[in-house]
Design an enzyme around this catalytic site. Structure first.
Site, PDB file in Angstrom:
ATOM      1  N   SER A   1      -1.649  -2.726   2.479  1.00  0.00           N
ATOM      2  CA  SER A   1      -2.190  -4.072   2.646  1.00  0.00           C
ATOM      3  C   SER A   1      -1.032  -5.029   2.896  1.00  0.00           C
ATOM      4  O   SER A   1       0.096  -4.780   2.453  1.00  0.00           O
ATOM      5  CB  SER A   1      -2.952  -4.504   1.395  1.00  0.00           C
ATOM      6  OG  SER A   1      -3.290  -5.878   1.449  1.00  0.00           O
TER       7      SER A   1
ATOM      8  N   TYR B   1      -2.986  -5.660  -7.809  1.00  0.00           N
ATOM      9  CA  TYR B   1      -3.291  -4.962  -6.555  1.00  0.00           C
ATOM     10  C   TYR B   1      -2.055  -4.930  -5.661  1.00  0.00           C
ATOM     11  O   TYR B   1      -1.709  -3.897  -5.090  1.00  0.00           O
ATOM     12  CB  TYR B   1      -4.446  -5.679  -5.859  1.00  0.00           C
ATOM     13  CG  TYR B   1      -4.915  -5.046  -4.569  1.00  0.00           C
ATOM     14  CD1 TYR B   1      -5.617  -3.843  -4.587  1.00  0.00           C
ATOM     15  CD2 TYR B   1      -4.688  -5.655  -3.349  1.00  0.00           C
ATOM     16  CE1 TYR B   1      -6.061  -3.261  -3.405  1.00  0.00           C
ATOM     17  CE2 TYR B   1      -5.134  -5.091  -2.167  1.00  0.00           C
ATOM     18  CZ  TYR B   1      -5.822  -3.886  -2.197  1.00  0.00           C
ATOM     19  OH  TYR B   1      -6.256  -3.321  -1.023  1.00  0.00           O
TER      20      TYR B   1
END
Length: 218
Positions: A71, A83
């Protein structure tokens, strides 16, 4: 399960592995329990490593491809540091693996999507009330409900801006698996998201901190 799969694919051949498992949540560092950190590391990071190690013998044998879902949030964090942490770790694991696999003809690719929250539903909308109820007494003494509500509203606004064109990420995955010359990294993101990554990579940390602090203050 691992032995069964390896037995089955050894006779058929094995070309590509896509590590796509991932979970996300919102919360500042002190708001999250150690158990939550362990769970995220287990799914987002160690899950991909387990799968890779299981299939590595076949991938080397058939000179295949390994694709990892990272990501752009690996470069910076905006309310979801847990995350971001796991995606940054995946990036470094892939960098080491990519170099090590060259001598076997195995190619390693990383997909770096931007905000596709509306496509993947990886992150549900945040409830400030639920966050507050889960905070420890120590954290409640530092923060107040208004602050938690502001952060939740900010994060929810980011989620609502996510792209609904999830096929763009799938296209990148397909290219990584089938292209004669796949890229090491596929950044699939909006222009402003790529600009953030550019600033993070090339400018001093203090500049990126200023940009993100300004965004949070708004």
């Amino acid at each position: 399960s691992e032995k069964c799969l390896l037995r089955h694919f050894s006779s058929l051949g094995f070309w590509g592995l896509v590590n796509n498992a991932g979970i996300s949540t919102f919360g500042e560092t002190g708001w999250l329990s150690m158990e939550k950190y362990e769970k995220f590391a287990d799914v987002n990071l160690l899950g991909s490593i387990r799968t890779t190690l299981a299939f590595l013998p076949l991938l080397r044998k058939y000179k295949g491809r390994i694709v990892f879902m990272s990501s752009i949030i690996a470069y910076f964090a905006l309310g979801n540091g847990i995350y971001s942490m796991t995606k940054a770790a995946i990036e470094k694991f892939c960098d080491a693996l990519r170099l090590e696999m060259k001598k076997f003809g195995v190619q390693v690719c990383i997909i770096q999507p931007g905000n596709y929250a509306r496509s993947t539903k990886i992150q549900p909308l945040v409830s400030a009330e639920e966050i507050w109820n889960e905070l420890s007494e120590e954290e409640k003494a530092v923060y107040n409900k208004e602050y938690v509500q502001e952060r939740a509203n900010f994060f929810n606004s980011i989620l609502s801006e996510g792209s609904a064109n999830g096929h763009e990420v799938v296209d990148a995955m397909v290219d990584a698996l089938t292209s004669p010359a796949p890229k090491a990294r596929y950044m699939v993101a909006k222009l402003k998201e790529k600009a953030l990554v550019f600033v993070c990579a090339l400018f001093p940390t203090v500049v990126m901190d200023s940009v993100l602090s300004y965004a949070l203050s708004k």
